[in-house]
Design a protein around this motif. Structure first.
Motif, PDB file in Angstrom:
ATOM      1  N   ARG A  15      99.887  89.520  -8.840  1.00  0.00           N
ATOM      2  CA  ARG A  15     100.790  90.413  -8.241  1.00  0.00           C
ATOM      3  C   ARG A  15     100.137  91.673  -7.462  1.00  0.00           C
ATOM      4  O   ARG A  15     100.452  92.261  -6.353  1.00  0.00           O
ATOM      5  CB  ARG A  15     101.760  91.366  -9.327  1.00  0.00           C
ATOM      6  CG  ARG A  15     102.746  90.188  -9.767  1.00  0.00           C
ATOM      7  CD  ARG A  15     103.771  91.002 -10.919  1.00  0.00           C
ATOM      8  NE  ARG A  15     104.516  91.916 -10.219  1.00  0.00           N
ATOM      9  CZ  ARG A  15     105.351  92.499 -10.889  1.00  0.00           C
ATOM     10  NH1 ARG A  15     105.624  92.492 -12.237  1.00  0.00           N
ATOM     11  NH2 ARG A  15     106.103  93.790 -10.410  1.00  0.00           N
ATOM     12  N   GLU A  16      98.902  92.055  -7.888  1.00  0.00           N
ATOM     13  CA  GLU A  16      98.074  93.009  -7.107  1.00  0.00           C
ATOM     14  C   GLU A  16      97.620  92.332  -5.892  1.00  0.00           C
ATOM     15  O   GLU A  16      97.544  92.969  -4.616  1.00  0.00           O
ATOM     16  CB  GLU A  16      96.801  93.512  -8.104  1.00  0.00           C
ATOM     17  CG  GLU A  16      97.577  94.358  -8.982  1.00  0.00           C
ATOM     18  CD  GLU A  16      96.046  94.887  -9.838  1.00  0.00           C
ATOM     19  OE1 GLU A  16      95.042  94.390  -9.705  1.00  0.00           O
ATOM     20  OE2 GLU A  16      96.426  95.435 -11.062  1.00  0.00           O
ATOM     21  N   LYS A  17      97.087  90.952  -5.963  1.00  0.00           N
ATOM     22  CA  LYS A  17      96.864  90.399  -4.734  1.00  0.00           C
ATOM     23  C   LYS A  17      97.971  90.241  -3.737  1.00  0.00           C
ATOM     24  O   LYS A  17      97.515  90.349  -2.520  1.00  0.00           O
ATOM     25  CB  LYS A  17      96.271  88.906  -5.120  1.00  0.00           C
ATOM     26  CG  LYS A  17      95.057  88.885  -5.783  1.00  0.00           C
ATOM     27  CD  LYS A  17      94.494  87.359  -5.984  1.00  0.00           C
ATOM     28  CE  LYS A  17      93.035  87.644  -6.621  1.00  0.00           C
ATOM     29  NZ  LYS A  17      92.629  86.135  -7.118  1.00  0.00           N
ATOM     30  N   ARG A  18      99.350  90.209  -4.117  1.00  0.00           N
ATOM     31  CA  ARG A  18     100.258  90.478  -3.047  1.00  0.00           C
ATOM     32  C   ARG A  18     100.487  91.850  -2.557  1.00  0.00           C
ATOM     33  O   ARG A  18     101.557  92.034  -1.863  1.00  0.00           O
ATOM     34  CB  ARG A  18     101.618  89.808  -3.877  1.00  0.00           C
ATOM     35  CG  ARG A  18     101.643  88.244  -4.225  1.00  0.00           C
ATOM     36  CD  ARG A  18     102.989  87.697  -4.356  1.00  0.00           C
ATOM     37  NE  ARG A  18     103.513  88.164  -5.622  1.00  0.00           N
ATOM     38  CZ  ARG A  18     103.269  87.977  -6.879  1.00  0.00           C
ATOM     39  NH1 ARG A  18     102.800  86.757  -7.189  1.00  0.00           N
ATOM     40  NH2 ARG A  18     103.941  88.294  -7.862  1.00  0.00           N
ATOM     41  N   GLY A  19      99.878  92.820  -2.978  1.00  0.00           N
ATOM     42  CA  GLY A  19      99.995  94.189  -2.263  1.00  0.00           C
ATOM     43  C   GLY A  19     100.813  94.956  -3.069  1.00  0.00           C
ATOM     44  O   GLY A  19     100.654  96.187  -2.801  1.00  0.00           O
ATOM     45  N   GLU A  20     101.264  94.631  -4.535  1.00  0.00           N
ATOM     46  CA  GLU A  20     101.765  95.574  -5.389  1.00  0.00           C
ATOM     47  C   GLU A  20     100.798  96.649  -5.969  1.00  0.00           C
ATOM     48  O   GLU A  20      99.588  96.436  -6.048  1.00  0.00           O
ATOM     49  CB  GLU A  20     102.507  94.766  -6.459  1.00  0.00           C
ATOM     50  CG  GLU A  20     103.669  94.055  -5.864  1.00  0.00           C
ATOM     51  CD  GLU A  20     104.556  93.386  -7.054  1.00  0.00           C
ATOM     52  OE1 GLU A  20     104.821  94.294  -8.028  1.00  0.00           O
ATOM     53  OE2 GLU A  20     104.681  92.327  -7.062  1.00  0.00           O
ATOM     54  N   SER A  21     101.128  97.900  -6.040  1.00  0.00           N
ATOM     55  CA  SER A  21     100.288  98.955  -6.666  1.00  0.00           C
ATOM     56  C   SER A  21     100.136  98.556  -8.190  1.00  0.00           C
ATOM     57  O   SER A  21     100.874  98.125  -8.880  1.00  0.00           O
ATOM     58  CB  SER A  21     100.765 100.260  -6.574  1.00  0.00           C
ATOM     59  OG  SER A  21     102.217 100.436  -7.491  1.00  0.00           O
ATOM     60  N   ALA A  22      98.744  98.946  -8.580  1.00  0.00           N
ATOM     61  CA  ALA A  22      98.468  98.777 -10.086  1.00  0.00           C
ATOM     62  C   ALA A  22      99.206  99.423 -10.796  1.00  0.00           C
ATOM     63  O   ALA A  22      99.659  98.962 -12.254  1.00  0.00           O
ATOM     64  CB  ALA A  22      97.067  99.221 -10.188  1.00  0.00           C
ATOM     65  N   ILE A  23      99.773 100.673 -10.653  1.00  0.00           N
ATOM     66  CA  ILE A  23     100.684 101.407 -11.573  1.00  0.00           C
ATOM     67  C   ILE A  23     101.915 100.768 -11.710  1.00  0.00           C
ATOM     68  O   ILE A  23     102.707 100.400 -12.772  1.00  0.00           O
ATOM     69  CB  ILE A  23     100.976 102.750 -11.148  1.00  0.00           C
ATOM     70  CG1 ILE A  23      99.490 103.604 -11.157  1.00  0.00           C
ATOM     71  CG2 ILE A  23     101.965 103.471 -11.894  1.00  0.00           C
ATOM     72  CD1 ILE A  23      99.682 104.968 -10.588  1.00  0.00           C
ATOM     73  N   ALA A  24     102.657 100.245 -10.588  1.00  0.00           N
ATOM     74  CA  ALA A  24     103.701  99.301 -10.513  1.00  0.00           C
ATOM     75  C   ALA A  24     103.918  98.175 -11.395  1.00  0.00           C
ATOM     76  O   ALA A  24     104.561  97.802 -11.996  1.00  0.00           O
ATOM     77  CB  ALA A  24     104.386  99.352  -9.271  1.00  0.00           C
ATOM     78  N   VAL A  25     102.742  97.592 -11.143  1.00  0.00           N
ATOM     79  CA  VAL A  25     102.365  96.195 -11.910  1.00  0.00           C
ATOM     80  C   VAL A  25     102.441  96.524 -13.320  1.00  0.00           C
ATOM     81  O   VAL A  25     103.119  95.919 -14.159  1.00  0.00           O
ATOM     82  CB  VAL A  25     101.317  95.732 -11.283  1.00  0.00           C
ATOM     83  CG1 VAL A  25     101.041  94.433 -12.232  1.00  0.00           C
ATOM     84  CG2 VAL A  25     101.316  95.023  -9.882  1.00  0.00           C
ATOM     85  N   ARG A  26     101.755  97.498 -13.775  1.00  0.00           N
ATOM     86  CA  ARG A  26     101.457  97.663 -15.181  1.00  0.00           C
ATOM     87  C   ARG A  26     102.696  98.310 -15.925  1.00  0.00           C
ATOM     88  O   ARG A  26     103.028  97.648 -16.917  1.00  0.00           O
ATOM     89  CB  ARG A  26     100.470  99.029 -15.396  1.00  0.00           C
ATOM     90  CG  ARG A  26     100.107  99.455 -16.740  1.00  0.00           C
ATOM     91  CD  ARG A  26      99.186 100.492 -16.870  1.00  0.00           C
ATOM     92  NE  ARG A  26     100.213 101.699 -16.426  1.00  0.00           N
ATOM     93  CZ  ARG A  26      99.665 102.766 -15.852  1.00  0.00           C
ATOM     94  NH1 ARG A  26      98.265 103.060 -15.946  1.00  0.00           N
ATOM     95  NH2 ARG A  26     100.371 103.654 -15.436  1.00  0.00           N
ATOM     96  N   ALA A  73      99.464  87.763 -19.343  1.00  0.00           N
ATOM     97  CA  ALA A  73      99.594  89.233 -18.647  1.00  0.00           C
ATOM     98  C   ALA A  73      98.603  89.683 -17.660  1.00  0.00           C
ATOM     99  O   ALA A  73      98.805  89.911 -16.389  1.00  0.00           O
ATOM    100  CB  ALA A  73      99.844  90.243 -19.727  1.00  0.00           C
ATOM    101  N   GLY A  74      97.521  89.495 -18.059  1.00  0.00           N
ATOM    102  CA  GLY A  74      96.185  89.489 -17.019  1.00  0.00           C
ATOM    103  C   GLY A  74      96.502  88.637 -15.886  1.00  0.00           C
ATOM    104  O   GLY A  74      96.102  89.240 -14.746  1.00  0.00           O
ATOM    105  N   ILE A  75      96.644  87.466 -15.856  1.00  0.00           N
ATOM    106  CA  ILE A  75      96.929  86.568 -14.655  1.00  0.00           C
ATOM    107  C   ILE A  75      98.057  87.108 -13.723  1.00  0.00           C
ATOM    108  O   ILE A  75      98.157  87.289 -12.587  1.00  0.00           O
ATOM    109  CB  ILE A  75      97.250  85.212 -15.174  1.00  0.00           C
ATOM    110  CG1 ILE A  75      95.964  84.627 -15.924  1.00  0.00           C
ATOM    111  CG2 ILE A  75      97.674  84.330 -13.944  1.00  0.00           C
ATOM    112  CD1 ILE A  75      94.601  84.474 -15.096  1.00  0.00           C
ATOM    113  N   ARG A  76      99.292  87.482 -14.456  1.00  0.00           N
ATOM    114  CA  ARG A  76     100.289  88.167 -13.569  1.00  0.00           C
ATOM    115  C   ARG A  76     100.023  89.350 -13.028  1.00  0.00           C
ATOM    116  O   ARG A  76     100.301  89.668 -11.786  1.00  0.00           O
ATOM    117  CB  ARG A  76     101.563  88.326 -14.766  1.00  0.00           C
ATOM    118  CG  ARG A  76     102.195  86.901 -15.066  1.00  0.00           C
ATOM    119  CD  ARG A  76     103.542  87.112 -15.676  1.00  0.00           C
ATOM    120  NE  ARG A  76     103.471  88.147 -16.739  1.00  0.00           N
ATOM    121  CZ  ARG A  76     103.597  87.685 -18.009  1.00  0.00           C
ATOM    122  NH1 ARG A  76     103.286  86.598 -18.516  1.00  0.00           N
ATOM    123  NH2 ARG A  76     103.530  88.537 -18.844  1.00  0.00           N
TER     124      ARG A  76
END
Length: 391
Positions: free
Chosen positions: A154-165, A147-150
């Motif tokens: 995704r954060e490196k691709r520009g997604e917000s941390a809240i949306a990813v979580r 889960a941490g890797i994913r």
């Protein structure tokens, strides 16, 4: 006459116990050692830091990070780094390791390419409890790592941390433990093993008390001539053992917290009274076996066959409902089965008293069978002196 038979039998039994060290040990020292031994075995409460081996063929930051997560899990501990798979299997066969985790070469490269990385976990399924804890903790650590890797990707691709979580886990499963929430093995396993061992000692003493009179051809000196007073003589003979084992039963209830204030007063009273019923039932069943066989050696063999494997049938280690019909039938004739049900209901689950009608009735039935059967068998063997003296 009944009172006289009771007193004479009681004096006779007390005189025997005063001079027989083996029977003293059965009543006093063995129950104490049993309680202390089981308390020591399960003193940790929970299974922690099972030794496992790690074969890290990748030797990269990501593989070392996964290893740290696995080692941080409460149930396992990386205790060795075997050189290869053969060495790991040898360590498992020697019981120095309960499992082995293999991180293959190219693990980090697969992860960075967005591919699925493989981690292998081998565990010894002979020990089901340890295997379940090991597999659960390793799986939890691996899923946390994945889960941490994913999330990082995704954060490196520009997604917000809240949306990813919020999207990492589409379904949020909330597990709630009921009744022994901390999975304390001293509570559910140690608390069942103590009465399981006590019931062996109780029935052995019941069989020995009656069986030695038949073996030594001393039946006329013990039993009154009137059949009507055989029950009084039997009661006097078994009373010292009943008092001793009842005291150990109460000590067990207190030591394991079955009579603590958090348990309802009605439940405490029920547990206390049913413990006394179980002690009496096993003593009388032992007397029944001894009188029916008229042979102490055979009686003790029957007692061992009846009580020694009893713990396997009570449903504490393996669910009773998953057993075949024959095993369920065998469990039904064991007082221990019904006691364990009562113990779990009122110690852990706090069920209403009315819900315990079945186990209470079963215990009372076992008591009635032992009482009636032992008296009838005694009357029969008392009238058959040719059966006395068997060794």
């Amino acid at each position: 006459m009944a009172t006289s038979a009771f007193r004479r039998s009681l004096r006779r039994e007390l005189s025997h116990l005063a001079h027989d060290r083996w029977d003293q040990a059965l009543l006093l020292w063995l129950p104490l050692l049993t309680c202390l031994m089981i308390a020591a075995i399960f003193s940790a409460g929970q299974i922690r830091e099972l030794p496992v081996g790690l074969i890290d063929a990748d030797h990269t930051p990501l593989s070392r990070q996964l290893a740290r997560l696995i080692d941080a899990a409460p149930g396992v501990r990386i205790a060795a780094n075997p050189a290869d798979h053969t060495a790991a299997m040898q360590a498992m066969r020697s019981r120095s390791l309960y499992g082995v985790i293999e991180i293959p070469q190219g693990f980090e490269r697969q992860i960075k390419r967005g591919e699925q990385g493989d981690v292998l976990c081998f565990y010894d399924a002979q020990f089901a409890t340890a295997a379940g804890i090991l597999a659960k903790d390793v799986q939890a650590a691996t899923m946390t790592f994945a889960a941490g890797i994913r999330m990082v990707a995704r954060e490196k691709r520009g997604e917000s941390a809240i949306a990813v979580r919020d999207s990492v886990q589409a379904i949020n499963l909330r597990l709630t433990s009921l009744y022994n929430e901390s999975i304390d093995y001293q509570t559910f396993l140690g608390g069942a093993l103590v009465p399981a061992i006590l019931q062996i000692l109780i029935m052995v003493v019941g069989a020995s008390a009656v069986g030695r009179e038949i073996r030594d051809r001393s039946v006329p000196e013990w039993l009154p001539a009137a059949d009507a007073h055989h029950a009084s003589a039997l009661l006097g003979k078994l009373l010292p053992a009943f008092i001793a084992f009842s005291a150990w039963g109460v000590i067990f209830l207190l030591a394991w917290g079955l009579l603590r204030a958090e348990v309802a007063a009605a439940s405490r009273a029920l547990l206390l009274s049913c413990m006394l019923v179980m002690v009496a039932a096993y003593l009388l069943l032992g007397a029944l076996v001894a009188a029916a066989t008229a042979n102490l050696r055979s009686a003790l063999s029957v007692v061992g066959f009846y009580t020694a494997p009893a713990f396997a049938y009570v449903g504490q280690a393996f669910p009773l409902m998953a057993m075949p019909a024959a095993a369920k039938a065998w469990a039904a004739i064991l007082p221990l089965t019904w006691w364990i049900q009562l113990q779990n209901q009122h110690w852990l689950m706090d069920v209403p008293i009315a819900a315990s009608a079945k186990p209470v009735s079963a215990l009372l039935l076992m008591l009635a069978i032992g009482a009636l059967g032992s008296v009838l068998a005694l009357r029969r063997v008392a009238s058959q002196p040719e059966r006395w003296g068997a060794r």
